[in-house]
Design a protein around this motif. Structure first.
Motif, PDB file in Angstrom:
ATOM      1  N   TYR A   1     101.161  34.130 144.786  1.00 46.64           N
ATOM      2  CA  TYR A   1      99.929  33.730 144.380  1.00 46.64           C
ATOM      3  C   TYR A   1      99.132  34.852 144.039  1.00 46.64           C
ATOM      4  N   ILE A   2      98.573  34.862 142.840  1.00 43.03           N
ATOM      5  CA  ILE A   2      97.539  35.758 142.567  1.00 43.03           C
ATOM      6  C   ILE A   2      96.164  35.025 142.460  1.00 43.03           C
ATOM      7  N   GLY A   3      95.249  35.762 143.198  1.00 41.56           N
ATOM      8  CA  GLY A   3      93.911  35.048 143.253  1.00 41.56           C
ATOM      9  C   GLY A   3      93.066  35.786 142.459  1.00 41.56           C
ATOM     10  N   PHE A   4      91.944  35.118 141.811  1.00 41.00           N
ATOM     11  CA  PHE A   4      90.976  35.430 141.064  1.00 41.00           C
ATOM     12  C   PHE A   4      89.492  34.819 141.519  1.00 41.00           C
ATOM     13  N   ASP A   5      88.352  35.670 141.512  1.00 43.05           N
ATOM     14  CA  ASP A   5      87.267  35.166 141.821  1.00 43.05           C
ATOM     15  C   ASP A   5      86.814  34.007 140.771  1.00 43.05           C
ATOM     16  N   GLN A   6      85.877  33.305 141.132  1.00 43.18           N
ATOM     17  CA  GLN A   6      85.667  32.303 140.538  1.00 43.18           C
ATOM     18  C   GLN A   6      84.675  32.448 139.145  1.00 43.18           C
ATOM     19  N   GLU A   7      84.168  33.902 139.078  1.00 41.52           N
ATOM     20  CA  GLU A   7      83.511  34.175 137.583  1.00 41.52           C
ATOM     21  C   GLU A   7      84.617  34.546 136.967  1.00 41.52           C
ATOM     22  N   ASN A   8      85.891  34.788 137.395  1.00 45.15           N
ATOM     23  CA  ASN A   8      86.964  35.081 136.318  1.00 45.15           C
ATOM     24  C   ASN A   8      87.872  33.825 136.126  1.00 45.15           C
ATOM     25  N   SER A   9      87.450  32.823 136.155  1.00 45.07           N
ATOM     26  CA  SER A   9      88.187  31.608 135.983  1.00 45.07           C
ATOM     27  C   SER A   9      88.838  31.699 134.451  1.00 45.07           C
ATOM     28  N   PHE A  10      88.186  32.058 133.444  1.00 42.61           N
ATOM     29  CA  PHE A  10      88.820  32.519 132.275  1.00 42.61           C
ATOM     30  C   PHE A  10      89.906  33.119 132.162  1.00 42.61           C
ATOM     31  N   ALA A  11      89.967  34.448 132.864  1.00 41.62           N
ATOM     32  CA  ALA A  11      90.977  35.135 132.871  1.00 41.62           C
ATOM     33  C   ALA A  11      92.119  34.424 133.455  1.00 41.62           C
ATOM     34  N   LYS A  12      91.885  33.693 134.686  1.00 40.08           N
ATOM     35  CA  LYS A  12      93.097  32.939 135.364  1.00 40.08           C
ATOM     36  C   LYS A  12      93.676  31.931 134.203  1.00 40.08           C
ATOM     37  N   GLU A  13      92.817  31.384 133.642  1.00 43.25           N
ATOM     38  CA  GLU A  13      93.635  30.356 132.605  1.00 43.25           C
ATOM     39  C   GLU A  13      94.240  31.127 131.423  1.00 43.25           C
ATOM     40  N   GLN A  14      93.908  32.400 130.945  1.00 42.17           N
ATOM     41  CA  GLN A  14      94.651  33.157 130.145  1.00 42.17           C
ATOM     42  C   GLN A  14      95.920  33.440 130.762  1.00 42.17           C
ATOM     43  N   MET A  15      96.113  33.734 132.086  1.00 46.47           N
ATOM     44  CA  MET A  15      97.276  34.133 132.568  1.00 46.47           C
ATOM     45  C   MET A  15      98.202  33.292 132.867  1.00 46.47           C
ATOM     46  N   GLU A  16      97.688  31.993 133.031  1.00 50.13           N
ATOM     47  CA  GLU A  16      98.821  30.792 133.320  1.00 50.13           C
ATOM     48  C   GLU A  16      99.240  30.091 131.814  1.00 50.13           C
ATOM     49  N   SER A  17      98.780  30.755 130.655  1.00 50.96           N
ATOM     50  CA  SER A  17      99.312  30.527 129.610  1.00 50.96           C
ATOM     51  C   SER A  17     100.797  30.985 129.293  1.00 50.96           C
ATOM     52  N   GLU A  18     101.587  30.528 128.634  1.00 46.67           N
ATOM     53  CA  GLU A  18     103.069  30.798 128.561  1.00 46.67           C
ATOM     54  C   GLU A  18     103.370  32.344 128.250  1.00 46.67           C
ATOM     55  N   ILE A  19     102.496  32.707 127.251  1.00 48.36           N
ATOM     56  CA  ILE A  19     102.900  34.077 126.929  1.00 48.36           C
ATOM     57  C   ILE A  19     102.322  35.293 127.734  1.00 48.36           C
ATOM     58  N   TYR A  20     101.451  35.040 128.403  1.00 43.47           N
ATOM     59  CA  TYR A  20     100.970  36.124 129.449  1.00 43.47           C
ATOM     60  C   TYR A  20     101.640  35.758 130.812  1.00 43.47           C
ATOM     61  N   ASN A  21     101.838  34.768 131.114  1.00 39.53           N
ATOM     62  CA  ASN A  21     102.589  34.467 132.530  1.00 39.53           C
ATOM     63  C   ASN A  21     104.154  34.985 132.375  1.00 39.53           C
TER      64      ASN A  21
END
Length: 472
Positions: free
Chosen positions: A403-423
């Motif tokens: 599990y990789i943790g992101f701060d709340q202000e970086n939720s956009f980055a978290k959403e990008q990492m969850e995409s198929e291509i980046y993940n």
């Protein structure tokens, strides 16, 4: 003179009646308090004690020693006569034999005569629903104005065929088929009295074959006892007497189904046919056995229901086919096709569950030590990965998932990492470095910072990453 077991062990008082506790209690209370109806309607399947209870009522109102009672003495002349079936004031009419018109006419003519030896005349009309329309009308007139000394007990298996006006003039009691516990107790009592030992498997088979009828169960027990000739009654002997397929064969066939072995199933059916075993009865026994396995949780629910469904549907569809072995082939084919689908799905589920339970031999501490190396490798694969992973940190490992943790202000980055291509790219990087088959998931961790702090922190991270500076 030989007396059948059913007659020999027919209840002589209410305490010996198997099952029907509520009905017995109510009738005993009626006799004890003297609140006796002039007409009763006993409804229920055959062989569950309707006529027996009717005769016990006759004893209860005519016992010479105890008076009107719920505990007849079984010693006086009237009690003994009722037990032996020759009590003059107990008149039994079988409506199924001759439709009853003559008997009902005679009853109407003689009903006003007082009892010869008892307090009450008891009229038991068995299978009353079989009476003709004329007989029903004559009975109705008698029930409307019965003499004080007469009691009518109507017994039936089909109450819906009885005139509502007749039912309305009776106290109705609905008898049920006996449960296994009650029947088992009665059969064990008879076996003990006859010095016979019998195993539980035989008792269960007798219950199944009797369909809850005590009379049928005792008759079956007598057949088995005669065959065994004072030997212990075992399930194997009972199966042989009843013509029931042995549980050994049924278990073997179920294993063949589980293994999806069509050839072996056909060979098995041919062997049954060569042994002169009734193929149709075999499949019905298989269905009953599957039901028992379902109730005991010893077979998959879907597989058990599939077997039962296919058997009865196919037997009904080909009920006029004389060669039941061919019907057996059809049943086997359908069961195996459906079962293969069920088993395939189960195997996929099992495989998935096994994979889910794999524990990866990598600790969170090792991941944290290798984290700078992981970020560098990810940035080389796709430069934007480096930007999205600014401020991300490995939090924990559970099972085979990191599990990789992101701060709340970086939720956009978290959403990008969850995409198929980046993940997929990032997961592959971690797997190569850790030499594992680890999975990666992302989550928000930590509290949200103040807006100014977020702005300053984010700006610094972007400048550091791209090597820039702030231009005012």
């Amino acid at each position: 003179m030989h007396i059948t077991l059913y007659r020999k062990y027919r209840p002589k008082d209410f305490s010996e009646v198997a099952g029907e506790d509520e009905i017995v209690t109510t009738l005993k209370n009626s006799l004890r308090t003297g609140r006796i109806a002039h007409a009763y309607l006993f409804n229920g399947p055959r062989g569950v004690g309707k006529t027996t209870v009717a005769r016990l009522i006759a004893k209860g109102v005519n016992c010479l020693e105890n008076g009107i009672t719920d505990t007849p003495c079984n010693k006086c002349e009237n009690c003994l006569s009722i037990t032996e079936g020759n009590f003059m004031d107990l008149i039994e009419i079988d409506a199924a034999s001759n439709r009853g018109i003559d008997e009902i006419r005679q009853l109407k003519e003689k009903i006003n005569y007082r009892p010869s030896k008892g307090r009450k005349k008891i009229y038991i009309i068995d299978e009353v629903h079989m009476l003709t329309k004329e007989a029903f009308n004559a009975l109705l007139k008698t029930l409307e104005e019965p003499p004080e000394h007469a009691i009518f007990i109507l017994a039936t298996t089909e109450p819906d065929k009885i005139l509502p006006t007749i039912i309305s003039r009776c106290q109705r009691y609905d008898f049920k088929t006996l449960n296994y516990k009650s029947m088992k107790e009665k059969l064990l009592y008879i076996a003990r009295e006859e010095n016979i030992t019998i195993d539980d498997g035989s008792l269960a088979l007798i219950y199944e074959s009797s369909t809850g009828s005590m009379r049928d169960a005792i008759s079956i027990l007598e057949r088995v006892m005669i065959t065994c000739l004072q030997e212990a009654i075992t399930i194997e002997k009972t199966e042989e007497v009843l013509g029931i397929t042995s549980t050994v064969k049924i278990k073997k066939f179920i294993e063949i189904i589980k293994n999806s072995d069509t050839k072996e199933a056909v060979i098995f059916l041919d062997e049954l046919w060569q042994e002169s075993i009734n193929i149709e009865l075999f499949f019905k026994d298989l269905a009953k056995y599957s039901k028992d396995l379902i109730l005991k949780n010893e077979i998959e629910l879907e597989l058990g229901l599939n077997i039962i469904d296919v058997i009865y549907e196919t037997l009904n569809r080909f009920k006029f086919e004389e060669d039941k072995r061919l019907v057996g082939y059809v049943i086997v084919n359908i069961i195996l096709k459906k079962s293969e689908k069920i088993i395939s799905v189960e195997r996929v589920i099992e495989k998935f569950e096994v994979q889910e339970e794999i524990i990866i031999d990598v600790s969170i501490d090792e991941i944290r030590k290798q984290w700078p190396m992981i970020l560098t490798a990810a940035k080389k694969q796709k430069i934007t990965l480096g930007a999205f992973l600014i401020g991300a940190n490995p939090v924990r490992i559970k099972g085979n998932t990191l599990y990789i943790g992101f701060d709340q202000e970086n939720s956009f980055a978290k959403e990008q990492m969850e995409s198929e291509i980046y993940n997929s790219i990032f997961t592959e990087v971690i797997r190569k470095i850790t030499d594992s088959n680890i999975q990666v998931k992302y989550e928000v961790a930590g509290r949200k910072k103040e807006n100014k702090a977020i702005e300053n922190d984010l700006s610094k991270k972007i400048m550091d990453f791209f090597g820039g500076e702030v231009i005012s």
